[in-house]
Each structure stands twice: as structure tokens, then as C-alpha cells.
Design an enzyme around this catalytic site. Structure first.
Site, PDB file in Angstrom:
ATOM      1  N   ASP A   1     -32.634  18.946 -84.635  1.00  0.00           N
ATOM      2  CA  ASP A   1     -34.087  18.782 -84.633  1.00  0.00           C
ATOM      3  C   ASP A   1     -34.809  20.004 -84.045  1.00  0.00           C
ATOM      4  OD1 ASP A   1     -36.457  17.427 -85.104  1.00  0.00           O
ATOM      5  OD2 ASP A   1     -35.837  15.586 -84.090  1.00  0.00           O
TER       6      ASP A   1
ATOM      7  N   ASP B   1     -42.229  13.705 -90.495  1.00  0.00           N
ATOM      8  CA  ASP B   1     -41.519  12.425 -90.568  1.00  0.00           C
ATOM      9  C   ASP B   1     -42.133  11.493 -91.613  1.00  0.00           C
ATOM     10  OD1 ASP B   1     -40.102  13.475 -88.513  1.00  0.00           O
ATOM     11  OD2 ASP B   1     -40.475  11.843 -87.095  1.00  0.00           O
TER      12      ASP B   1
HETATM   13  C1  GLA Z   1     -38.074  13.910 -85.003  1.00  0.00           C
HETATM   14  C2  GLA Z   1     -37.351  13.820 -86.338  1.00  0.00           C
HETATM   15  C3  GLA Z   1     -37.085  12.372 -86.662  1.00  0.00           C
HETATM   16  C4  GLA Z   1     -36.285  11.729 -85.544  1.00  0.00           C
HETATM   17  C5  GLA Z   1     -36.996  11.897 -84.219  1.00  0.00           C
HETATM   18  C6  GLA Z   1     -36.131  11.452 -83.041  1.00  0.00           C
HETATM   19  O1  GLA Z   1     -39.360  13.381 -85.121  1.00  0.00           O
HETATM   20  O2  GLA Z   1     -38.067  14.436 -87.362  1.00  0.00           O
HETATM   21  O3  GLA Z   1     -36.427  12.238 -87.892  1.00  0.00           O
HETATM   22  O4  GLA Z   1     -35.005  12.306 -85.499  1.00  0.00           O
HETATM   23  O5  GLA Z   1     -37.360  13.249 -83.997  1.00  0.00           O
HETATM   24  O6  GLA Z   1     -36.757  11.643 -81.813  1.00  0.00           O
END
Ligand code: GLA
Length: 672
Positions: free
Chosen positions: A161, A220
Site C-alpha cells: 500500500d 478505493d
Molecule cells: C488502502 C487500500 C485499501 C485497503 C486499506 C487498508 O485504503 O487502498 O484497499 O488495503 O488501505 O487500510
């Protein structure tokens, strides 16, 4: 009678044949050479359904369900743990990450062992920063020890991430952070899929093929239609960058999580397969419905996703919210998807040659939702419901093409009626014209074709032109005109017409049903002058809380506003909105004029509010307040409504999302 694929009827027949050209196609960089994800990864990730509530039990249960529920057999392999699996401190002696002992009593290694014993693989999550998005220790500067830890535990997949990334902004900095983990993973010698999650920030498709196996292309996903639609649009143009070992990742699946309709979830799954996206289930499999499982285990669509050419579908036509995608498949077939992003059913047509198939006398069209095959002379067409996707595997027909029924399509349109939010407006007691069109796109004729149209009880349906054709040769259409009249006392609300066609082919009788021509019954306003707050709107959208009648907008619950007040002037009547807002009313051509005083409510005095009030009839702008702030006195607006069928009140927020308490004070219309 054998009933063919259920297909819904069209309100608007739009043809999407505009060819999209990509200026100088970008070159794909060589994919990361770790031999993994030659086709997009398939599996599960807990984040969408569970957030931080991850545990060893969930991962083990999911592995068991992969086996018992047929998901493993369908190709799902990776069971992936997302954020929140560890404790807040590294081991002080070894510097290693420490699994949360409550959530993972057997550790990650014990969990991996369990998953491996079922013939599956385990994935984990970390972050190219000082902390993960949920605030657990990040891997930046600890790449070697963390990669080795994952390898020692038996991890097969890493999602990496981008939170808390030490202020890095440039492409070079991104490449450096993500390459450090690539190299650390490679040094362990264990094959680990490397999934880059930098949300599309630094155009990863231009550099990530050499760094990772897949890369997120967007922020997301969330479990709603707006999010899905936007992600499809962002990922759609990135097709030149995908290939074996290197895939665009438009994020994990929301299928089954409850925030979308099954039509929308089928679009989600079909377009992920078309776009060669990872298929990572993001729902609680312990509670998945049969409808969810049927989508997730559609093996014909999975085969499209997993096709070994690894190509992402290209939009070959894209206009007005209607998109045709084509994905070349190994062996010469082409997968074709007809995607309707709009809020109304629509007819979408393309042809096999435009989709990339060689010229041929005929083709077979395999419907990957209905699992049925038809033959076509070339046209590939369907009436696709709002937010829906029809998807086919198209091949050049072999000798036995006559064994398959001809491809047919049925559409229904109401050419003269106004449309609001995908629904056609009709009035009690007033006839409307409906046109149905039943077309034979196959090489073989159909015989004894008969169109049908059914309306709710108490409505009258009169046929105005022939509904039958003794023979319908290839490319011919049976067009029928109908007059449909709701009863004079029809209550306002939503109703449905059902169009259909039956026909003979071979030794059997076939049918195509087309449901859902959504109609909205609305009555014109009373004669004389009426405050809009005393009428029902057709549709309303508002940034915060509901639109209020005869009070300002209180932002949350119904009736939580105050007396409408603009620069000291109070109004007992009016509409209290919060920009951006939109209201639609039915006028039925009976009204002449509108008056209102518009402005920002005094409850937001001295705020940064800035909003513009606009009045439309149909799509014509009739009045515009210009930008208004909380310092401005009420501005009188008038509009000529003569002949208008519909009225739309729009308030834009001019980029100020806060405090836009936008009042349509004293708004009233005059009708005869
Ligand atoms: C980010 C990622 C998500 C998830 C969250 C976890 O937002 O894009 O897909 O993994 O972190 O905290």
C-alpha cells in the site's frame, strides 16, 4: 415452449458505433519477470467486507469455503489478508513484524499452513511507508527483513500500500519505494505475487509492469453504483498496458455486499473479466446468497478473465454512456460486452467484424450470462437494462451453425414521452404511443413472429399496426405501434410495461421477453397559482439531508430546518435545499410562469457558501441567478414555462461543498 434469454426493453434506442481511436498506442514495458500471474490473480481479500476485523478464523473459514463452495474448482486460489493483521510494535530483538496474537493465535505461518493444506495460497498486506493505512508498522526501510519474514511464513502474495509514504510525490520516488520491496521479495527466492497499491496516483501503468505483477489504477472502490461507474471509466482507457504478468487492478470485488443491485453486480463481474482484472472476492462467503455465488462462479466469464492472451478489453465504441468492449481471446474468439451506464434501458449494437473477428458468412454468439448460443450474420445486439452489461463470446461459425437459433433482439420505445431519471412520464387517462421492434439478426429466418405488449391491470393496450409477421428474414424487423392508456384514476407512482415476441424456428416455438419499460404516472399541477412546496416532486437529490418543504435545510433529518430567511426577509413557503441539489417536477404543458426569491439562508451567514440557482424546462436553461453568497439579498427569479412538460431546479455549489443552504423562497408556478 423454449424461452430464450430474458432481455429487457428499450426506452431509448441508441446505437453505439462510434469507433474510439487511441492516439499512438503506448508501448508496454516488459513485465516483472517472476513468472507469476500470467493470468490475473483470483482469490479473496477481507477488506471490503470486514475492514480491520480480520482473523485467522475468517481466513481459514474462507479457505474451507473455497473448497466446499466450488470456488477453488472455479479457479479462486489466493486467500488474502488485508490491513490490521499485526501488532503495533516490531519485535525488539529481531525487528520482525509480529502478528496480532488474538486475531492470529497460530501466527501467519500457521494460517498459511492451513491454507496450503487445502491446495490454496495465502496473501498478506503491508505498506511502502512508515505505517499502514490503519496505523500499523510500515515496511519502508524494513523491506529486506519483512520480505524475508513473509517468505519464511509461507506467504504467496503481497499487497503493498501507499499510506504514510514519507512525503514522496514524484514518479522516481514511487518507483524507488516500490522497487525496494520488489528486490527484497526477489532476494528471498520464494515466488510471491507482488501487488502494487498506489491508487493510480503516479500513473503506475507506465512504470509498474517492471516492478509488480499488478497495480491499482484508482482510489478505493465502495459498494455503490457511483463508485463502480467511476472506476470502470478510469480503468477503461488503460487497456494498452495490460498483459501476462502485468495487470491493471481496478480494486477488489464488491459483489454480494448489498449496496448494489444484481444487475450492477453482474456489470461489475463481467467488466472485471473483460478488463482482465484480478478477481478478488470481497464479500463474506459464509453468508453469500445463491445469486452472489452464481455471479462469482460463472466459469464462462472466469475463462474470459483468465484467457491466456492476458489482453484487457478495448472500448471499440463509446458514446452517450453506452460502451462496446472487445477482448481478443486465445484461439481467435473475441469476448464482446455491451455496457449500459445510463439510467434507462438501451439498445446497443455492434458487429463481429468491428469486434475484431475476420470477415465470415456467420458467427456464433455465446451469451455468457444465459449460457445459450445463437447464430448471427454479423450483428451483435441486445437491449441492455439500465446499469447492465450483456456479454458474449463470439466465434466464426463452423459448419453446424444451423443447429443454433438466430440471434434476435427486442426493443420498446416511447418516442414522444418525456424521460426523468430513466423513467418515462405518462399521465392518468392520457394515451401514449409505444413502439416495439423485433429484429432477426441471424442468418436464418424466423416464422410466425408475433409481438406482445402487456400493461398493468386496468390499463388499456391497443395495437395500431400489425403485430405479426409470417416470415422475418435476416436483418428484418417487425415494427409494431401500440397505444397504451393508464386509467383516468391511476395513482401517481411507478408502473411497468412488458414487451415480448414469440416466433417459430426449427421445430419449436421460441420467445423473447422484455420486461421493465418503467413508466412514471404523474398528474399535471392544479390550475391557478400553486407553491411548489405543496406539490410532489418527481425526483429530488440534495447534498446533505433531504430537501425541505417550507423550511431551510437542516442537513440531516427530515424537518430539521428553520423558517426560510434570506438577509432578514422571512418566507413561510419555499424549498430548502443544500447544494448541489436537483429537483424535478411534472408540468404536462399546462403552466405559464414561475416566480421565486433565491438565496443562501441566514443560518449560514458569514459562511463560505457560494451557490448558483438555475431553472430548466426540459434541457433548456430558463433562468440563472449567477453565483450567490451569504451576503447577498434574495434575488427574484422568474421563468416562462409555456408548453413545458417538465421543470428542473438546479443549485450548483461552485466548488464550496460546505454551508450551501440554498433556498427557493416562496417558489410558485401558475398553470391553467
Ligand atoms: C488502502 C487500500 C485499501 C485497503 C486499506 C487498508 O485504503 O487502498 O484497499 O488495503 O488501505 O487500510
Amino acid at each position: 415452449m423454449r424461452l430464450r434469454a430474458a432481455v429487457t426493453a428499450a426506452l431509448t434506442v441508441l446505437t453505439a458505433t462510434v469507433v474510439v481511436t487511441v492516439a499512438s498506442p503506448p508501448q508496454r514495458a516488459e513485465a516483472l519477470d517472476n513468472g507469476l500471474t500470467l493470468t490475473p490473480p483470483m482469490g479473496f481479500n477481507d477488506w471490503n467486507a470486514f475492514g480491520c476485523d480480520v482473523s485467522e478464523k475468517l481466513i481459514k473459514d474462507t479457505a474451507d469455503l473455497f473448497v466446499a463452495g466450488g470456488l477453488k474448482a472455479a479457479g479462486y486460489e489466493y486467500v488474502n489478508i488485508d490491513d490490521c493483521w499485526m501488532t503495533h510494535e516490531r519485535d525488539p530483538n529481531t525487528g520482525r513484524l509480529v502478528p496480532d496474537p488474538v486475531k492470529f493465535p497460530d501466527g501467519i505461518d500457521g494460517t498459511a499452513e492451513y491454507v496450503h493444506a487445502r491446495g490454496l495460497k495465502l496473501g498478506i498486506y503491508e505498506d511502502a511507508g512508515t505505517a499502514t493505512c490503519a496505523g500499523y508498522p510500515g515496511s519502508l526501510g524494513h523491506e529486506a527483513v519483512d520480505a524475508q519474514t513473509f517468505a519464511d511464513w509461507g506467504v504467496d502474495y503481497l499487497k503493498y500500500d501507499n499510506c504514510n509514504n514519507a512525503g514522496s510525490t514524484t514518479t522516481e520516488e514511487y518507483i524507488a519505494r516500490y522497487s525496494a520491496m520488489r528486490d527484497a521479495l526477489a532476494s528471498t527466492g520464494r515466488p510471491i505475487v507482488y501487488s502494487i497499491c498506489e491508487w493510480g496516483v503516479n500513473a503506475p501503468w507506465t512504470w509498474a509492469p517492471e516492478v509488480g505483477n499488478l497495480w491499482r489504477t484508482t482510489g478505493d472502490i465502495s459498494d455503490n453504483w457511483g463508485s463502480l461507474k467511476s472506476i470502470i471509466n478510469q480503468n477503461k482507457p488503460l487497456h494498452p498496458y495490460a498483459g501476462p504478468g502485468a495487470f491493471n487492478d481496478p480494486d477488489m470485488l464488491e459483489v454480494g455486499n448489498g449496496g448494489m443491485t444484481d444487475v450492477e453486480y453482474r456489470t461489475h463481474f463481467a467488466l472485471w473479466a473483460m478488463m482482465a482484472a484480478p478477481l478478488l472476492i470481497g464479500t463474506d462467503l459464509r453468508r453469500a446468497t445463491p445469486a452472489t455465488m452464481a455471479i462469482l462462479t460463472n466459469t464462462e466469464l472466469i475463462a474470459v478473465d483468465q484467457d491466456k492472451l492476458g489482453k484487457q478489453a478495448r472500448p471499440i465504441a463509446d458514446a452517450g454512456g453506452l460502451t462496446v468492449f472487445a477482448k481478443p481471446l486465445a484461439g481467435g474468439d473475441v469476448a464482446v460486452a455491451l455496457y449500459n451506464e445510463t439510467d434507462a434501458p438501451a439498445s446497443i449494437r455492434t458487429d463481429a467484424h468491428s469486434a475484431g473477428l475476420p470477415k465470415a458468412a456467420g458467427y456464433l454468439v455465446r451469451d455468457l450470462w444465459q449460457h445459450s448460443t445463437a447464430e448471427t450474420a454479423g450483428t451483435i445486439a441486445a437491449t441492455v437494462p439500465a446499469h447492465g452489461t450483456a456479454v458474449y463470446r463470439v466465434s466464426v461459425a463452423g459448419r453446424d451453425w444451423r443447429r443454433h437459433p438466430p440471434l434476435t433482439q427486442l426493443s420498446a420505445t416511447l418516442p414522444d414521452a418525456p424521460v426523468i431519471a430513466g423513467q418515462v412520464l405518462v399521465e392518468p387517462g392520457r394515451p401514449v404511443t409505444v413502439r416495439t421492434a423485433f429484429v432477426d439478426d441471424g442468418r436464418q429466418p424466423v416464422r410466425d413472429a408475433a409481438a406482445t405488449l402487456t400493461a398493468p391491470d386496468g390499463w388499456s393496450v391497443a395495437v395500431k399496426s400489425s403485430p405479426v409477421a409470417p416470415i422475418l428474414p435476416t436483418g428484418h424487423t417487425l415494427k409494431t405501434r401500440w397505444k397504451v392508456t393508464p386509467p383516468p384514476g391511476a395513482a401517481p407512482g411507478t408502473y411497468q410495461l412488458t414487451a415480448g415476441a414469440v416466433y417459430g424456428w426449427g421445430t419449436g416455438k421460441w420467445g423473447i421477453t422484455s420486461t421493465i419499460v418503467p413508466l412514471l404516472v404523474a398528474a399535471p399541477p392544479p390550475t391557478g397559482t400553486t407553491y411548489l412546496s405543496d406539490l410532489a416532486w418527481l425526483s429530488a437529490s440534495n447534498a446533505w439531508g433531504p430537501v425541505e418543504k417550507d423550511m431551510s435545510n437542516g442537513e440531516t433529518a427530515p424537518r430539521d430546518g428553520h423558517t426560510i430567511t434570506i438577509n432578514g426577509a422571512t418566507y413561510p413557503k419555499g424549498l430548502g435545499t443544500n447544494a448541489p441539489s436537483e429537483l424535478d417536477y411534472y408540468l404536462g404543458g399546462t403552466c405559464t410562469g414561475l416566480r421565486a426569491d433565491v438565496g443562501i439562508d441566514d443560518e449560514k451567514d458569514n459562511s463560505p457558501a457560494n451557490a448558483t440557482f438555475q431553472i430548466y424546462t426540459g434541457s433548456t436553461l430558463k433562468a440563472d441567478s449567477g453565483p450567490m453568497t451569504s451576503a447577498d439579498p434574495a434575488k427574484p427569479l422568474t421563468a416562462d414555462l409555456t408548453g413545458a412538460q417538465t421543470l428542473r431546479l438546479v443549485v450548483t455549489d461552485n466548488g464550496t461543498p460546505d454551508s450551501d443552504h440554498a433556498d427557493w423562497a416562496g417558489i410558485r408556478i401558475t398553470c391553467s
